[in-house]
Design a protein around this motif. Structure first.
Motif, PDB file in Angstrom:
ATOM      1  N   ALA A  20      64.474  71.163  85.202  1.00  0.00           N
ATOM      2  CA  ALA A  20      63.305  71.454  84.453  1.00  0.00           C
ATOM      3  C   ALA A  20      62.868  69.410  84.426  1.00  0.00           C
ATOM      4  CB  ALA A  20      62.592  71.604  83.428  1.00  0.00           C
ATOM      5  N   SER A  23      60.451  70.001  78.417  1.00  0.00           N
ATOM      6  CA  SER A  23      60.577  71.387  78.860  1.00  0.00           C
ATOM      7  C   SER A  23      59.511  71.592  77.109  1.00  0.00           C
ATOM      8  CB  SER A  23      61.962  71.989  78.482  1.00  0.00           C
ATOM      9  OG  SER A  23      62.525  71.269  77.209  1.00  0.00           O
ATOM     10  N   PHE A  81      58.774  75.902  81.121  1.00  0.00           N
ATOM     11  CA  PHE A  81      60.270  74.953  81.901  1.00  0.00           C
ATOM     12  C   PHE A  81      59.471  73.849  82.768  1.00  0.00           C
ATOM     13  CE2 PHE A  81      62.952  78.242  80.672  1.00  0.00           C
ATOM     14  CZ  PHE A  81      63.886  76.848  79.894  1.00  0.00           C
TER      15      PHE A  81
END
Length: 186
Positions: A20, A23, A81
């Motif tokens: 990611a 987040s 995410f």
């Protein structure tokens, strides 16, 4: 001995953290399944929303090298995410939280550091990448047009000056032969 399903869940969450770009940690207390489905759809393809146990998220964050989220992992927790544009996902979360009081943004993680709720909201207030690039392109085009005008100005001034000089010579040249004719007649 750790249960295999929990080990797999921790590894999956850790992999989500690693993949990611950002987040966002939220609390989802009081949201129905249909509201969570609506939230997931509003996030689009560039983000995934996952409900997870706090202990599993803490272990996964530790495995992924994510620090600073421990104080956010209290109560019912879900993590978004974001693999796409962080601004778009932050806007979707903020807008959903405005209309659904059950969703509370607790903070997040981006660029190697934890984010506060205020920083997540600031991220949501930014314009999308495409809009910012369009504004930059427009500003550059305007600057280029001004530069082109400045570079062309001396040449057009010289052209106007040469034309004025030619016009003046034509006037003088037209008047000079007439004067010469009268001078020779006298």
């Amino acid at each position: 001995m750790a249960r295999p399903d929990k080990v797999a869940a921790v590894e999956e969450i850790a992999e989500n953290f690693r993949g990611a770009s950002a987040s966002v940690v939220t609390e989802y207390r009081g949201l129905t399944m249909s509201q969570l489905t609506t939230l997931r759809r509003s996030l689009g393809d560039g983000a995934s929303y996952r409900v997870a146990k706090n202990t599993l998220v803490k272990r996964a964050a530790e495995h992924a090298g994510v620090e600073g989220l421990d104080e956010l992992l209290v109560g019912p927790t879900a993590i978004t995410f974001i693999t796409g544009e962080p601004v778009d996902a932050a806007k979707a979360l903020r807008d959903f939280a405005r209309t659904n009081q059950g969703l509370v943004i607790k903070g997040g993680f981006m660029d190697g550091r934890a984010l506060t709720v205020a920083e997540v909201n600031q991220l949501a207030d930014l314009e999308s990448r495409e809009v910012l690039l369009a504004k930059l392109a427009g500003a550059m085009k305007g600057t280029m047009a001004k530069a082109a005008g400045l570079f062309a100005a001396p040449a057009s001034q010289v052209a106007r000056l040469a034309q004025a000089l030619a016009d003046k010579r034509a006037e003088e040249g037209g008047a000079a032969p007439a004067e010469a004719a009268t001078d020779s007649e006298s």
